[in-house]
Design a protein around this motif. Structure first.
Motif, mmCIF file in Angstrom:
data_model
loop_
_atom_site.group_PDB
_atom_site.id
_atom_site.type_symbol
_atom_site.label_atom_id
_atom_site.label_comp_id
_atom_site.label_asym_id
_atom_site.label_seq_id
_atom_site.Cartn_x
_atom_site.Cartn_y
_atom_site.Cartn_z
ATOM 1 N N GLY A 161 36.114 40.898 38.343
ATOM 2 C CA GLY A 161 37.199 40.769 37.370
ATOM 3 C C GLY A 161 37.459 42.079 36.654
ATOM 4 N N VAL A 162 36.384 42.792 36.329
ATOM 5 C CA VAL A 162 36.521 44.105 35.683
ATOM 6 C C VAL A 162 37.296 45.050 36.595
ATOM 7 C CG1 VAL A 162 35.274 46.108 34.817
ATOM 8 C CG2 VAL A 162 34.429 43.826 34.330
ATOM 9 N N ALA A 163 36.965 45.024 37.888
ATOM 10 C CA ALA A 163 37.643 45.903 38.839
ATOM 11 C C ALA A 163 39.138 45.616 38.872
ATOM 12 C CB ALA A 163 37.027 45.731 40.225
ATOM 13 N N VAL A 164 39.479 44.329 38.893
ATOM 14 C CA VAL A 164 40.901 43.952 38.913
ATOM 15 C C VAL A 164 41.586 44.417 37.627
ATOM 16 C CG1 VAL A 164 42.512 42.016 38.932
ATOM 17 C CG2 VAL A 164 40.539 42.003 40.450
ATOM 18 N N ALA A 165 40.920 44.211 36.486
ATOM 19 C CA ALA A 165 41.500 44.600 35.201
ATOM 20 C C ALA A 165 41.721 46.105 35.143
ATOM 21 C CB ALA A 165 40.592 44.145 34.069
ATOM 22 N N LEU A 166 40.800 46.864 35.729
ATOM 23 C CA LEU A 166 40.926 48.324 35.716
ATOM 24 C C LEU A 166 42.193 48.769 36.439
ATOM 25 C CD1 LEU A 166 37.342 49.715 36.296
ATOM 26 C CD2 LEU A 166 38.643 49.468 34.192
ATOM 27 N N VAL A 167 42.465 48.129 37.575
ATOM 28 C CA VAL A 167 43.668 48.487 38.318
ATOM 29 C C VAL A 167 44.905 48.178 37.488
ATOM 30 C CG1 VAL A 167 44.990 48.036 40.391
ATOM 31 C CG2 VAL A 167 42.514 48.153 40.504
ATOM 32 N N LYS A 168 44.856 47.058 36.750
ATOM 33 C CA LYS A 168 46.009 46.658 35.950
ATOM 34 C C LYS A 168 46.315 47.671 34.849
ATOM 35 C CE LYS A 168 46.669 41.740 36.462
ATOM 36 N NZ LYS A 168 47.133 40.537 35.776
ATOM 37 N N VAL A 169 45.288 48.252 34.217
ATOM 38 C CA VAL A 169 45.556 49.171 33.110
ATOM 39 C C VAL A 169 45.563 50.630 33.557
ATOM 40 C CG1 VAL A 169 44.746 47.681 31.264
ATOM 41 C CG2 VAL A 169 43.138 49.201 32.408
ATOM 42 N N ALA A 170 45.273 50.878 34.830
ATOM 43 C CA ALA A 170 45.113 52.262 35.278
ATOM 44 C C ALA A 170 46.359 53.097 34.999
ATOM 45 C CB ALA A 170 44.778 52.294 36.768
ATOM 46 N N GLY A 171 47.533 52.492 35.152
ATOM 47 C CA GLY A 171 48.755 53.245 34.930
ATOM 48 C C GLY A 171 49.014 53.496 33.452
ATOM 49 N N LEU A 172 48.474 52.649 32.624
ATOM 50 C CA LEU A 172 48.769 52.654 31.191
ATOM 51 C C LEU A 172 47.874 53.612 30.427
ATOM 52 C CD1 LEU A 172 50.456 50.693 29.195
ATOM 53 C CD2 LEU A 172 48.273 49.553 28.876
ATOM 54 N N ALA A 173 46.642 53.768 30.882
ATOM 55 C CA ALA A 173 45.675 54.512 30.078
ATOM 56 C C ALA A 173 44.537 55.018 30.944
ATOM 57 C CB ALA A 173 45.109 53.605 28.989
ATOM 58 N N TRP B 156 34.792 31.432 42.474
ATOM 59 C CA TRP B 156 35.461 32.725 42.419
ATOM 60 C C TRP B 156 36.833 32.663 41.776
ATOM 61 C CZ3 TRP B 156 33.356 37.380 43.139
ATOM 62 C CH2 TRP B 156 32.062 37.380 43.660
ATOM 63 N N SER B 157 37.403 31.456 41.665
ATOM 64 C CA SER B 157 38.697 31.346 40.998
ATOM 65 C C SER B 157 38.612 31.751 39.534
ATOM 66 C CB SER B 157 39.206 29.910 41.081
ATOM 67 O OG SER B 157 39.455 29.564 42.406
ATOM 68 N N MET B 158 37.427 31.700 38.978
ATOM 69 C CA MET B 158 37.262 32.019 37.566
ATOM 70 C C MET B 158 37.601 33.486 37.277
ATOM 71 S SD MET B 158 36.593 29.972 35.125
ATOM 72 C CE MET B 158 35.352 28.712 34.915
ATOM 73 N N ILE B 159 37.765 34.275 38.315
ATOM 74 C CA ILE B 159 38.013 35.711 38.150
ATOM 75 C C ILE B 159 39.241 35.978 37.272
ATOM 76 C CG2 ILE B 159 39.368 35.979 40.276
ATOM 77 C CD1 ILE B 159 38.029 38.669 40.648
ATOM 78 N N ASP B 160 40.268 35.160 37.411
ATOM 79 C CA ASP B 160 41.494 35.406 36.651
ATOM 80 C C ASP B 160 41.256 35.261 35.149
ATOM 81 O OD1 ASP B 160 43.831 36.332 37.715
ATOM 82 O OD2 ASP B 160 44.938 34.517 37.200
ATOM 83 N N VAL B 161 40.419 34.297 34.779
ATOM 84 C CA VAL B 161 40.092 34.110 33.360
ATOM 85 C C VAL B 161 39.365 35.342 32.840
ATOM 86 C CG1 VAL B 161 38.808 32.684 31.727
ATOM 87 C CG2 VAL B 161 39.952 31.629 33.683
ATOM 88 N N PHE B 162 38.455 35.885 33.660
ATOM 89 C CA PHE B 162 37.702 37.069 33.231
ATOM 90 C C PHE B 162 38.609 38.288 33.108
ATOM 91 C CE2 PHE B 162 33.768 35.034 35.336
ATOM 92 C CZ PHE B 162 33.522 34.317 34.183
ATOM 93 N N VAL B 163 39.567 38.405 34.048
ATOM 94 C CA VAL B 163 40.503 39.535 33.966
ATOM 95 C C VAL B 163 41.259 39.477 32.641
ATOM 96 C CG1 VAL B 163 42.587 40.540 34.958
ATOM 97 C CG2 VAL B 163 40.750 39.792 36.456
ATOM 98 N N VAL B 164 41.743 38.294 32.293
ATOM 99 C CA VAL B 164 42.458 38.129 31.022
ATOM 100 C C VAL B 164 41.546 38.484 29.851
ATOM 101 C CG1 VAL B 164 43.547 36.433 29.504
ATOM 102 C CG2 VAL B 164 44.036 36.410 31.941
ATOM 103 N N ALA B 165 40.291 38.039 29.922
ATOM 104 C CA ALA B 165 39.344 38.317 28.836
ATOM 105 C C ALA B 165 39.122 39.814 28.672
ATOM 106 C CB ALA B 165 38.017 37.615 29.104
ATOM 107 N N ILE B 166 38.911 40.513 29.792
ATOM 108 C CA ILE B 166 38.633 41.950 29.714
ATOM 109 C C ILE B 166 39.857 42.702 29.209
ATOM 110 C CG2 ILE B 166 38.005 43.988 31.041
ATOM 111 C CD1 ILE B 166 36.798 41.774 33.065
ATOM 112 N N LEU B 167 41.029 42.360 29.753
ATOM 113 C CA LEU B 167 42.252 43.039 29.316
ATOM 114 C C LEU B 167 42.476 42.831 27.821
ATOM 115 C CD1 LEU B 167 44.780 42.368 32.213
ATOM 116 C CD2 LEU B 167 43.675 44.515 31.603
ATOM 117 N N SER B 168 42.285 41.597 27.355
ATOM 118 C CA SER B 168 42.535 41.316 25.941
ATOM 119 C C SER B 168 41.542 42.026 25.045
ATOM 120 C CB SER B 168 42.465 39.818 25.674
ATOM 121 O OG SER B 168 43.112 39.111 26.678
#
Lengths: 212, 215
Positions: A161-173, B156-168
């Motif tokens: 999930g961290v890896a996916v989030a990193l790609v999402k913000v990579a362009g922003l910061a 593994w579907s839980m990944i989307d919830v974690f992505v939202v958590a990390i981004l927020s």
């Protein structure tokens, strides 16, 4: 409908495959051999040399890594002169405002508390076995809890999930990873090793035979 | 690793299930007991009276999982505020946005984890539960494989919830950019948890019973 057991085997201890219920004679599997179910092929027992000691060592390693993962900075973000850093706990607490608060607790459980609880339970179960002493009280409960919680321990999913989030913000910061991220990543590998080394059947049997 | 030859009771090649032999087996550690035993003496788990878990739990959790999956797709998952504008994105919207940015691999991960896997899981669990005790085009081995895949992949579907958590947690840059979670995160997390519980309450021994009846 019941079938009588063949007479020549009456009295021998039996086990049933947990997946397909097929009866087998209780095996005494030599180390480094795998015993598989005759019908469905599930590995029923696969004892390895020093497995209990190795699992214990891996569990202790995981506990140390987990401590680091929770307390060290996890990830840092920089953009336009502003920066923000987040720990693993912050990620869980992202949902803590308003009606989403229960989700914050759930996420904290999935990525920190449940993995830690499993580690503690496994260490509690295995430590006396390694020391060749009697198991602690409620060791069977602890090990059963660790097994029950296995699907709910989601550290590895969090790392992806961290890896996916990193790609999402990579362009922003600009994003930089802290030591906690690497601790978490190693933790995932150690967990896989630990789960593959552990032979549940052997542990259940040794808990049974050493009980007072 | 060398294979140890498991011995079965009886000298003929017929495999007997514990249920047929009039025994109840522990689904955790495999010990068998005479009928009427309530809990396993080795590992302490509860035993099911007839040696099988009931299907009720499977259907109940599955229905709950499908029900909360609907709002998860309708309401926003993420709210993004930047200097210039603010936007809300749903699960599908987020994947499409990633795709437009050229992050194809990540768009694919999000799409697979939050759309394909949940819907595939609903269908697979529904099919497995319906096909129990019936003749089915899929062999028992294949159905069991499908069950294992569902059980393995569901978390593994839980990944989307974690992505939202990390981004927020991460994107809090004063007035420049802010990301906040949307209410869909809650219903999506619930949907994943309910379907996991549904898969866990499906007793694989029920699938294998069909194999026994063919003999």
């Amino acid at each position: 409908m019941t079938t009588e057991l063949p007479a020549d085997f009456a009295g021998k201890p039996l086990i049933a495959c947990p997946t397909c219920d097929t009866l087998h004679v209780e095996p005494s599997v030599p180390t480094n051999h795998a015993a598989c179910c005759r019908r469905c092929g599930r590995v029923l027992a696969a004892p390895r040399e020093n497995a209990v000691r190795n699992v214990l060592a891996l569990a202790v390693t995981s506990t140390i890594l987990m401590t680091g993962a929770v307390f060290f900075p996890f990830i840092e973000l920089q953009a336009a002169g502003l920066h923000n850093r987040a720990s693993v706990l912050d990620a869980a607490m992202a949902f803590s405002q308003g009606i989403m608060a229960p989700l914050a607790i759930a996420v904290a459980f999935l990525i920190i508390l449940i993995p830690t609880a499993r580690l503690v339970a496994i260490i509690y179960t295995l430590l006396p076995l390694v020391q060749k002493r009697q198991p602690y009280r409620f060791a069977a409960h602890a090990f059963r809890l660790a097994e029950r919680l296995r699907p709910w321990s989601m550290a590895e999913i969090f790392v992806l999930g961290v890896a996916v989030a990193l790609v999402k913000v990579a362009g922003l910061a600009t994003v930089s990873l802290g030591p906690a991220f690497w601790a978490f990543a190693v933790l995932v590998v150690v967990n896989v090793l630990q789960d593959n080394t552990m032979c549940r059947y052997t542990i259940w049997k040794s808990l049974e035979t050493t009980r007072r | 690793m060398p294979v140890y030859n498991m011995e079965i009771p009886g000298n003929d090649a017929a495999l007997i299930s514990a249920q047929r032999a009039g025994l109840v087996a522990c689904s955790h550690c495999g010990r068998v007991y005479p009928p009427g035993t309530e809990s396993c003496g080795r590992c302490g788990s509860g035993l099911d009276p007839d040696g099988r878990k009931s299907l009720q739990g499977v259907w109940a959790w599955l229905a709950a999982g499908i029900l909360v999956y609907l709002p998860a797709n309708i309401y926003p998952m993420l709210r993004t505020n930047t200097l210039l504008d603010s936007s809300e994105s749903t699960i599908v919207g987020g994947a499409i946005e990633l795709f437009h940015h050229g992050a194809y691999a990540v768009a694919a991960i999000v799409f697979v984890a939050s759309i394909l896997i949940p819907i595939g899981k609903f269908l697979a669990i529904g099919y497995l539960a319906m096909s129990l005790g019936r003749r089915s085009r899929m062999s028992v081995h294949h159905r069991h494989m499908l069950f294992e895949v569902v059980e393995f992949i569901g978390r593994w579907s839980m990944i989307d919830v974690f992505v939202v958590a990390i981004l927020s947690a991460l994107v809090h840059l004063g007035s420049v950019a802010n990301v906040n979670p949307g209410i869909a995160a809650v219903s999506f997390a619930l949907s994943v948890a309910f379907t996991m519980l549904s898969a866990q309450s499906l007793d694989p021994r029920l699938i294998w019973d069909a194999d026994e009846e063919d003999r």
